[in-house]
Design a protein around this motif. Sequence first.
Motif, mmCIF file in Angstrom:
data_model
loop_
_atom_site.group_PDB
_atom_site.id
_atom_site.type_symbol
_atom_site.label_atom_id
_atom_site.label_comp_id
_atom_site.label_asym_id
_atom_site.label_seq_id
_atom_site.Cartn_x
_atom_site.Cartn_y
_atom_site.Cartn_z
ATOM 1 N N ALA A 11 0.842 -1.193 0.000
ATOM 2 C CA ALA A 11 0.000 0.000 0.000
ATOM 3 C C ALA A 11 0.879 1.245 0.000
ATOM 4 O O ALA A 11 2.031 1.220 0.430
ATOM 5 C CB ALA A 11 -0.901 -0.003 1.224
ATOM 6 N N ARG A 12 0.345 2.363 -0.532
ATOM 7 C CA ARG A 12 1.081 3.622 -0.515
ATOM 8 C C ARG A 12 0.120 4.761 -0.224
ATOM 9 O O ARG A 12 -1.088 4.662 -0.517
ATOM 10 C CB ARG A 12 1.808 3.849 -1.839
ATOM 11 N N ASP A 13 0.675 5.838 0.371
ATOM 12 C CA ASP A 13 -0.174 6.995 0.638
ATOM 13 C C ASP A 13 0.226 8.154 -0.263
ATOM 14 O O ASP A 13 1.145 8.032 -1.079
ATOM 15 C CB ASP A 13 -0.121 7.377 2.121
ATOM 16 N N ALA A 14 -0.457 9.323 -0.079
ATOM 17 C CA ALA A 14 -0.216 10.460 -0.957
ATOM 18 C C ALA A 14 1.187 11.046 -0.805
ATOM 19 O O ALA A 14 1.706 11.705 -1.724
ATOM 20 C CB ALA A 14 -1.268 11.537 -0.688
ATOM 21 N N ALA A 15 1.818 10.803 0.361
ATOM 22 C CA ALA A 15 3.168 11.335 0.584
ATOM 23 C C ALA A 15 4.248 10.421 0.008
ATOM 24 O O ALA A 15 5.436 10.723 0.111
ATOM 25 C CB ALA A 15 3.395 11.535 2.080
ATOM 26 N N GLY A 16 3.824 9.303 -0.530
ATOM 27 C CA GLY A 16 4.783 8.398 -1.120
ATOM 28 C C GLY A 16 5.311 7.343 -0.189
ATOM 29 O O GLY A 16 6.257 6.610 -0.520
ATOM 30 N N ASN A 17 4.746 7.248 1.016
ATOM 31 C CA ASN A 17 5.157 6.206 1.952
ATOM 32 C C ASN A 17 4.563 4.855 1.543
ATOM 33 O O ASN A 17 3.393 4.779 1.139
ATOM 34 C CB ASN A 17 4.695 6.555 3.365
ATOM 35 N N SER A 18 5.350 3.811 1.665
ATOM 36 C CA SER A 18 4.900 2.468 1.301
ATOM 37 C C SER A 18 4.832 1.579 2.529
ATOM 38 O O SER A 18 5.674 1.665 3.431
ATOM 39 C CB SER A 18 5.862 1.839 0.288
ATOM 40 N N SER A 19 3.845 0.712 2.531
ATOM 41 C CA SER A 19 3.658 -0.215 3.643
ATOM 42 C C SER A 19 4.598 -1.401 3.516
ATOM 43 O O SER A 19 5.294 -1.590 2.514
ATOM 44 C CB SER A 19 2.219 -0.727 3.648
ATOM 45 N N GLU A 20 4.576 -2.201 4.559
ATOM 46 C CA GLU A 20 5.237 -3.495 4.486
ATOM 47 C C GLU A 20 4.463 -4.354 3.484
ATOM 48 O O GLU A 20 3.245 -4.222 3.339
ATOM 49 C CB GLU A 20 5.212 -4.135 5.880
ATOM 50 N N ALA A 21 5.168 -5.222 2.808
ATOM 51 C CA ALA A 21 4.513 -6.091 1.826
ATOM 52 C C ALA A 21 3.577 -7.069 2.518
ATOM 53 O O ALA A 21 3.847 -7.534 3.631
ATOM 54 C CB ALA A 21 5.552 -6.857 1.020
ATOM 55 N N SER A 22 2.473 -7.372 1.849
ATOM 56 C CA SER A 22 1.533 -8.361 2.372
ATOM 57 C C SER A 22 2.165 -9.754 2.367
ATOM 58 O O SER A 22 3.215 -9.976 1.739
ATOM 59 C CB SER A 22 0.274 -8.399 1.497
ATOM 60 N N VAL A 23 1.521 -10.645 3.052
ATOM 61 C CA VAL A 23 1.921 -12.051 2.924
ATOM 62 C C VAL A 23 1.661 -12.473 1.479
ATOM 63 O O VAL A 23 0.586 -12.199 0.936
ATOM 64 C CB VAL A 23 1.129 -12.941 3.904
ATOM 65 N N PRO A 24 2.595 -13.115 0.818
ATOM 66 C CA PRO A 24 2.396 -13.483 -0.586
ATOM 67 C C PRO A 24 1.401 -14.629 -0.746
ATOM 68 O O PRO A 24 1.178 -15.408 0.179
ATOM 69 C CB PRO A 24 3.793 -13.885 -1.048
ATOM 70 N N VAL A 25 0.817 -14.708 -1.923
ATOM 71 C CA VAL A 25 -0.063 -15.815 -2.275
ATOM 72 C C VAL A 25 0.523 -16.508 -3.505
ATOM 73 O O VAL A 25 1.026 -15.846 -4.419
ATOM 74 C CB VAL A 25 -1.498 -15.333 -2.554
#
Length: 231
Positions: free
Chosen positions: A8-22
């Motif tokens: 996920a990312r927000d308007a400031a360009g910050n990115s979340s940790e990656a989800s658990v892969p499938v």
Amino acid sequence: SYTFYVIARDAAGNSSEASVPVTFKTLAGQVDTVPPTRPGTPVASAITSSGATLTWAASTDAVGVSGYDVYREAGATDVKVGSPTSPSFALTGLTADTSYTFYVIARDAAGNSSEASVPVTFKTLAGQVGGGCTATYAVSNSWPGGFQGEVTVKNTGTSATTGWTVKWSFPNGQTITQLWSGTHTQTGAAVTVKNVSWNGVLAPGASTSFGFGASWTGTNGVPSTVTCTAP
């Protein structure tokens, strides 16, 4: 096999940790192994000394019928005479006064072939001198217990006819209830239709037709052979 994950990312360009892969695997490609249904029994009409027209009830298929193969029985090795895409085929180059047997096989785009149809056997006319005619039978409308048919008569000779007679036998006990543009008799399955006063004279190549209403029960098969004779 494929593996995917989401960030996920927000308007400031910050990115979340990656989800658990499938991880998953796509299905194998589907193969059509179901053949078309058996074609209907061919009907021979417009029989002449050198040809005839075969028609039959169309086959069905889960994906689609791509065409038909028409075969002539010829002893140990049958002969394929044509590959129409619709349920009709015009036979040519036949020998006069000779019996022939034909059957039809349907095929689909995957190369599956149907069971062979019930064969039809008919005899070509003797060589015509002067007069001669053909008759083409068709069902123009049908409903539970009844149907309407039409027969087209064509002069295939080199001189005008002075009259014509069409004959066939119903395969399933059908009974004519009324007929127009002709006079008919029916004995059991056998039907004979003769011209009336105004449509017996046909110039070479000219055509006329007659129609009829009939009843049926259970099955409404078409006659295997329809013949026409003219003086």
